[in-house]
Design an enzyme around this catalytic site. Structure first.
Site, PDB file in Angstrom:
ATOM      1  CG  PHE A 181      10.780 -45.184  29.536  1.00 21.82           C
ATOM      2  CD1 PHE A 181      11.528 -44.253  30.363  1.00 21.82           C
ATOM      3  CD2 PHE A 181      11.094 -45.244  28.297  1.00 21.82           C
ATOM      4  CE1 PHE A 181      12.565 -43.557  29.675  1.00 21.82           C
ATOM      5  CE2 PHE A 181      11.998 -44.602  27.667  1.00 21.82           C
ATOM      6  CZ  PHE A 181      12.758 -43.750  28.647  1.00 21.82           C
ATOM      7  CG  ASP A 287       5.566 -47.401  24.269  1.00 24.10           C
ATOM      8  OD1 ASP A 287       6.337 -48.139  23.479  1.00 24.10           O
ATOM      9  OD2 ASP A 287       5.797 -46.593  24.983  1.00 24.10           O
ATOM     10  CE  LYS A 318      13.930 -49.639  23.926  1.00 23.28           C
ATOM     11  NZ  LYS A 318      15.266 -49.734  24.384  1.00 23.28           N
ATOM     12  CB  THR A 343      12.678 -31.733   7.731  1.00 27.69           C
ATOM     13  OG1 THR A 343      12.457 -30.272   7.859  1.00 27.69           O
ATOM     14  CG2 THR A 343      13.600 -31.850   6.275  1.00 27.69           C
TER      15      THR A 343
END
Lengths: 460, 460
Positions: A181, A287, A318, A343
């Site tokens: 994931f 990750d 997280k 931005t």
């Protein structure tokens, strides 16, 4: 003062007030995933309180994202600081007009815990965004090498990319693993392979998926089989990289596949990935959105591997309370300004929170605590696994702090029962219960958790 | 008290302190897009101050994202509130464990300004994310209609989507326009067509791009030509939708193409898009990331069109200080929970800021003010356009509040000169200077801006 609080559940879960509140919310906001409506003012430390007054020991922690407890005083102080008020009220475009506080916010926060070999940072707002920014960095580096250092973009590249066509928009891939994931954006979702509910109906890139080792437990009993399984997966990774229809520019891997079922692999497997990615000039992205910030008993999950050279990119979110990625190679900074840009480039308010989180973790040595508490917790769970061999299977996460999980027959019912017993706990994969306590989880909280599990697993 | 402050620029821009600070930052953070390092503690209202003590009138507003002024007291109060501290310290997974304050934060904030026909919301963290969530909603709706209401997912769909293969990962497209900007993620970037620096080297989806009307100014002089140009573009939109290699599920359009050069089209053009999208069952997504929240003299840019039926989805970010999308059709809520989902689902701290922004805008009637001030500002710019016909061309944004732009020969030099004269102003497209003052910009600020422009445009 003891960190142990009373646990009480006086209503069904969710209770009537939670239900009423969720129904109101449902008139304009999707409420179908809600468990209960929380009263965060009454929550503290490891304990979450709902609007019905039920109090739970929380070992799910907002999908593994609360680092140091509800209403943590260090975080509360940071939230009240003058810098915070300014960051909230005067939200800058950080790439154009950074605040005079920005350097300090990063330097004395996220940079203090940068993984070895990764001394630069790009800030973002979610794990999905962090991973996509990492993919973009990998793609730009790949093409930079291909184009040759200092070679200008061609007119054909410039015009074709605006048409989403080659050569400006090249066919390049990120390799990921089955059951991984990595997020919900169109790029990160193309690398995600966990569940159909995440992916169905969403167009995706034609990127390769390698098998992730399916280890057998207990590990010591299946050492040879597991080594062979890891070799099989590594061989497949190399085969995919060398035979895919178009070049693989990056590989992304979780230290522990979390949403996909808490699947582990050995340090040797990850060293194998490092070797293959270096051999084939593939950017290795680790990750650490869920494993980072201490829960495995080391600050970064990949520190368990002792790699011969650091990963190219490490992403986080997280427990960091903000998001982004670390990297070391200065060539991962694109050849021109404004290529890796947006931005806001993250949120300075959340980066200030991450600074407070880092301060709290370091000052209280919470990573060591988590390593120590994890040993005690694991051994209690081993006892339950022996007592309920059908209901607590493939216990895993030994030596990985409190990042512990086991398979069971009906995880959804088990966590429902646990809520009624006063423990907020979560599932992952299709058959797994995962523990994701905060870093302030102590030995003192173990007995209640284990006793609730014992009740929930025992005869009705 | 007057809202007009002294402007002074005593150093080159960036000044020595800005440069030193940016250099420090550059050791770990990409600093190549920085203009100056700001001292937000000393900034207020329409004025930004840098670390060298230079004070500028700010009509760029953090790339069009500061809504109601630096250190706005209403926002400061919200930043200090008890709800804010809790939202910062106890960041929830809003889909699972929303706070008891969440309903009120939305209901009395973002929902108060929901566009007509769009009474539901999904919260996000950036314009890119908001647009991608809107794309996902469009894709899921398309396949839901195709599959048939209530028809279960097939085993083949479920397994194929995990392999990024059809039919689970379908080939479906989002149509966008040449020169559009919709974000930087892999999906939003596939719809973006503004500049190579945004897109080069990044893989993209094979999605169609329609021409956006290239209107000639002054509009009244070229009415017939412009109407023909709009018809040409509409015909091309319909042709692309009906002939693309695979189905077009959604169309995304900005009310005014902003990054792409402040390109306008008439209400009739947008009504044409609404008619075509309805005829062909295409979800119409209006990207109000830059136009939303009042700058055009209406709260939403698309309110200038008086559409016969509302857009399907309206996305927002920037001045909202958070992000997300509004929608009306309940079938845009996916058929199952967890399909449109992520850990945080936006940031409640930023949603509280948006609530304060909404309060401030409504209490001070700032949208009407912006409409009124825009008329005066436009007429002053017309005067300059007459005075400098070669340097102020294609003046546009009449009747669009302060959302005004003009073409010039060397926009980069002009905005550099303007900084040295004490005005922070920005460019867009390749030849355009765009005005993006805050909603608190008043008639009183016009003379200084015009006089600086007059100096910058005049002979050296």
């Amino acid at each position: 003062m003891s960190s142990v609080r009373e646990v009480k559940v006086a209503t069904e879960v969710p209770g009537p007030l939670s239900k009423a509140e969720a129904e109101k919310l449902g008139s304009f906001f999707d409420n179908r995933a809600f468990y209960f409506v929380a009263d965060y003012d009454k929550s503290s430390g490891n304990y979450i309180v709902d609007v019905d007054g039920n109090q739970y020991l929380d070992v799910y922690s907002q999908i593994a994202s609360i680092p140091v407890g509800y209403n943590n005083p260090t975080l509360t102080k940071a939230a009240q600081s003058r810098e915070m008020i300014s960051a909230l009220v005067n939200r800058p475009a950080l790439g154009n007009f950074p605040s005079s506080h920005w350097h300090d916010s990063l330097k004395n926060g996220l940079l203090k815990v940068a993984p070895d070999g990764c001394d630069k940072i790009f800030t973002a707002q979610s794990g999905s965004e962090a991973n996509e920014l990492a993919f973009k960095a990998a793609f730009m580096l790949y093409r930079r090498k291909q184009r040759g250092e200092g070679v200008e973009w061609s007119d054909n590249e410039i015009s074709s990319c605006l048409n989403n066509a080659k050569p400006g928009s090249p066919e390049l891939a990120i390799l990921s693993f089955a059951n991984s994931f990595h997020g919900r954006g169109f790029g990160s979702l193309s690398a995600t392979r966990s569940k159909a509910v995440h992916k169905l109906d969403i167009p995706s890139f034609n990127w390769p998926q390698a098998p992730f080792p399916a280890l057998k437990y207990p590990l010591d009993k299946f050492a040879a089989e597991n080594a062979a399984e890891e070799k099989r997966c590594l061989d497949k990774v190399e085969e995919l990289i060398t035979t895919w229809q178009f070049p693989v520019a990056g590989l992304i891997v979780e230290p522990i596949q979390s949403e996909g079922g808490d699947n582990h692999a050995s340090p040797a497997f990850f060293q194998g990935l490092r070797d293959i990615t270096q051999k084939h000039n593939v950017t290795m992205i680790v990750d650490e959105v869920q494993t980072g910030f201490g829960a495995t008993g080391k600050f970064w999950g990949h520190q368990h591997w002792n790699l011969t050279s650091p990963p190219d990119i490490v992403t986080f979110s997280k427990k960091a309370q903000t998001a982004g990625y670390y990297f070391g190679n200065p060539r991962l900074v694109p050849d021109k300004a404004y290529r890796q840009f947006n931005t806001w480039i993250g949120d300075p308010a959340r980066v200030l929170m991450s600074k407070a989180v880092v301060e709290e973790i370091l000052a209280r040595d919470l990573v060591s605590q988590t390593a120590r508490v994890g040993v005690a917790l694991y051994s209690e769970l081993e006892r339950l696994a022996t007592k309920y061999p059908q209901l607590v299977r493939n216990l895993r996460g030994k030596g990985q702090g409190t990042y512990i999980a086991f398979d069971t027959t009906d995880p959804a019912s088990l966590v429902k029962k646990m809520k009624s017993l006063g423990v907020n706990i979560g599932t992952c994969g299709t058959q797994t219960v995962r523990l994701r306590p905060m870093l302030i989880f102590e030995e003192a909280h173990i007995p209640f958790l284990i006793s609730a599990l014992d009740k929930a697993l025992g005869p009705a």
